[in-house]
Design a protein around this motif. Structure first.
Motif, PDB file in Angstrom:
ATOM      1  N   ILE A 103      -9.561  -8.417   9.913  1.00  0.00           N
ATOM      2  CA  ILE A 103      -8.621  -7.544  10.604  1.00  0.00           C
ATOM      3  C   ILE A 103      -7.377  -8.296  11.093  1.00  0.00           C
ATOM      4  O   ILE A 103      -7.463  -9.363  11.691  1.00  0.00           O
ATOM      5  CB  ILE A 103      -9.318  -6.827  11.788  1.00  0.00           C
ATOM      6  CG1 ILE A 103      -8.425  -5.714  12.344  1.00  0.00           C
ATOM      7  CG2 ILE A 103      -9.727  -7.801  12.874  1.00  0.00           C
ATOM      8  CD1 ILE A 103      -9.145  -4.785  13.301  1.00  0.00           C
ATOM      9  N   GLY A 104      -6.222  -7.740  10.764  1.00  0.00           N
ATOM     10  CA  GLY A 104      -4.957  -8.280  11.233  1.00  0.00           C
ATOM     11  C   GLY A 104      -4.476  -9.533  10.542  1.00  0.00           C
ATOM     12  O   GLY A 104      -3.420 -10.065  10.883  1.00  0.00           O
ATOM     13  N   LYS A 105      -5.231 -10.011   9.555  1.00  0.00           N
ATOM     14  CA  LYS A 105      -4.854 -11.259   8.885  1.00  0.00           C
ATOM     15  C   LYS A 105      -4.075 -10.989   7.599  1.00  0.00           C
ATOM     16  O   LYS A 105      -4.240  -9.956   6.956  1.00  0.00           O
ATOM     17  CB  LYS A 105      -6.102 -12.080   8.537  1.00  0.00           C
ATOM     18  CG  LYS A 105      -6.789 -12.714   9.726  1.00  0.00           C
ATOM     19  CD  LYS A 105      -7.928 -13.615   9.260  1.00  0.00           C
ATOM     20  CE  LYS A 105      -8.585 -14.339  10.420  1.00  0.00           C
ATOM     21  NZ  LYS A 105      -9.676 -15.238   9.956  1.00  0.00           N
ATOM     22  N   ASN A 124       1.432  -4.271  -0.936  1.00  0.00           N
ATOM     23  CA  ASN A 124       2.612  -4.255  -0.063  1.00  0.00           C
ATOM     24  C   ASN A 124       2.394  -5.061   1.215  1.00  0.00           C
ATOM     25  O   ASN A 124       2.771  -4.641   2.317  1.00  0.00           O
ATOM     26  CB  ASN A 124       2.996  -2.814   0.287  1.00  0.00           C
ATOM     27  CG  ASN A 124       3.411  -2.010  -0.933  1.00  0.00           C
ATOM     28  OD1 ASN A 124       4.007  -2.547  -1.869  1.00  0.00           O
ATOM     29  ND2 ASN A 124       3.087  -0.726  -0.935  1.00  0.00           N
ATOM     30  N   GLY A 125       1.753  -6.208   1.059  1.00  0.00           N
ATOM     31  CA  GLY A 125       1.550  -7.102   2.187  1.00  0.00           C
ATOM     32  C   GLY A 125       0.376  -6.758   3.083  1.00  0.00           C
ATOM     33  O   GLY A 125       0.118  -7.461   4.060  1.00  0.00           O
TER      34      GLY A 125
END
Length: 327
Positions: A103-105, A124-125
């Motif tokens: 998560i969030g990485k 898309n990143g």
């Protein structure tokens, strides 16, 4: 723009990461609509304040207080917990665990575990988890994508439902613990997941601070104490394979070295020697293992070592104590 707004809000409200711990209230007030949540990598735990004090909530459908952080998407209704873990052999391609490690990485920052039954892809990143998903009644499962934020939201939805049922009313506020090493992106992702799960007001609290609240609620805080949160061991792994203790400890040697090096680095960065630490608090289910206790005793031979009866509930209870103090 939304992420920037969330980041600004987190920065404005992140003083609890660095400020003094507020005075701990020991008054019981079961009118507060707030819950403390340990959104763990392997298992989740939640606690609320009742007339008799802080108590943990039976989160799993089996009635157990600890909820395995496993989520399955093979049916129309998303399932969480022990039932997912027990069905893992047959539905591994539809199951996600270890989402907290994702998560969030950014994709390049994620350490891929060879035991994961799912793959990762970047669009898309943004990182997505590749799974087999439900596609209607009597239809075969299809390839699909789910983000770690969605998985966390599904876990938190389950926790919210169980918390509301336990308290007999809707709980709108949550104190959710996160690793002290979480960066802004990981905090934003966790907060978004909690909002998507239905929580109106969310506060993130570092896990070591939550543990300190639980341990020192009824005793003085000693100078130069350190909270050690051991979470590098997955308690579910030995349920998947047949292994004896000696073999397990041999396999864990790299992780033990990692823990040992982390302790040495923490002491060095704090300009402290091991003999200056007067109390070591063991937190998390992994701290039950003899090899962890032996490692800590060798590293801090002059310290008092303390481990609660249920160390895997300590962080959630500390979050509930924190919530009680600020609301």
């Amino acid at each position: 723009m939304a992420d920037k707004t969330m980041e600004s809000a987190l920065l404005r409200n992140s003083n609890f990461f660095t400020s003094n711990i507020p005075l701990i209230s020991t008054r019981s007030n079961d009118d507060k609509e707030v819950v403390g949540i340990d959104l763990g990598t392997s298992r989740c735990c939640a606690a609320v304040n009742r007339k008799n004090g802080i108590t943990t909530i039976p989160l799993d459908n089996t009635g157990e207080r600890l909820l395995p952080s496993f989520v399955s998407y093979d049916e129309e209704s998303v399932k969480c917990g022990k039932v997912v873990f027990e069905r893992l052999r047959n539905y591994s391609k539809s199951t996600v665990f270890d989402s907290k490690r994702i998560i969030g990485k950014k994709f390049g920052d994620i350490v891929i575990d060879l035991f994961w039954p799912y793959g990762l892809t970047e669009i898309n990143g943004k990182v997505f988890i590749e799974i087999r998903k439900f596609n209607g009644n009597n239809e075969p499962l299809v390839n699909g994508l789910v983000s770690a934020e969605e998985v966390a939201a599904d876990l938190l939805k389950h926790i919210k439902q169980k918390s509301d049922e336990f308290r007999g009313k809707k709980l709108t506020k949550a104190v959710i613990t996160v690793p002290a090493t979480f960066d802004i992106a990981q905090k934003i992702a966790t907060t978004e997941a909690a909002k998507n799960a239905g929580w109106d007001e969310i506060i993130l609290l570092p896990e070591p601070i939550a543990a300190a609240f639980a341990y020192f609620i009824d005793r003085p805080i000693l100078n130069d104490s350190v909270v050690l949160d051991i979470d590098d061991f997955d308690p579910f792994q030995d349920g998947m394979i047949s292994i004896n203790r000696k073999e397990f400890e041999k396999m864990c040697e790299p992780l033990l070295n990692k823990v040992r090096n982390t302790l040495v680095a923490a002491l060095y960065n704090s300009n402290l020697n091991a003999n200056q630490i007067n109390k070591v608090l063991l937190v998390g289910g992994g701290s039950r293992m003899p090899m962890i206790k032996i490692l800590l005793q060798k590293t801090f031979p002059d310290s008092a070592h303390s481990c609660e009866e249920n160390p895997d509930e300590v962080v959630a209870m500390g979050a509930a104590y924190y919530a009680q103090s600020i609301y």
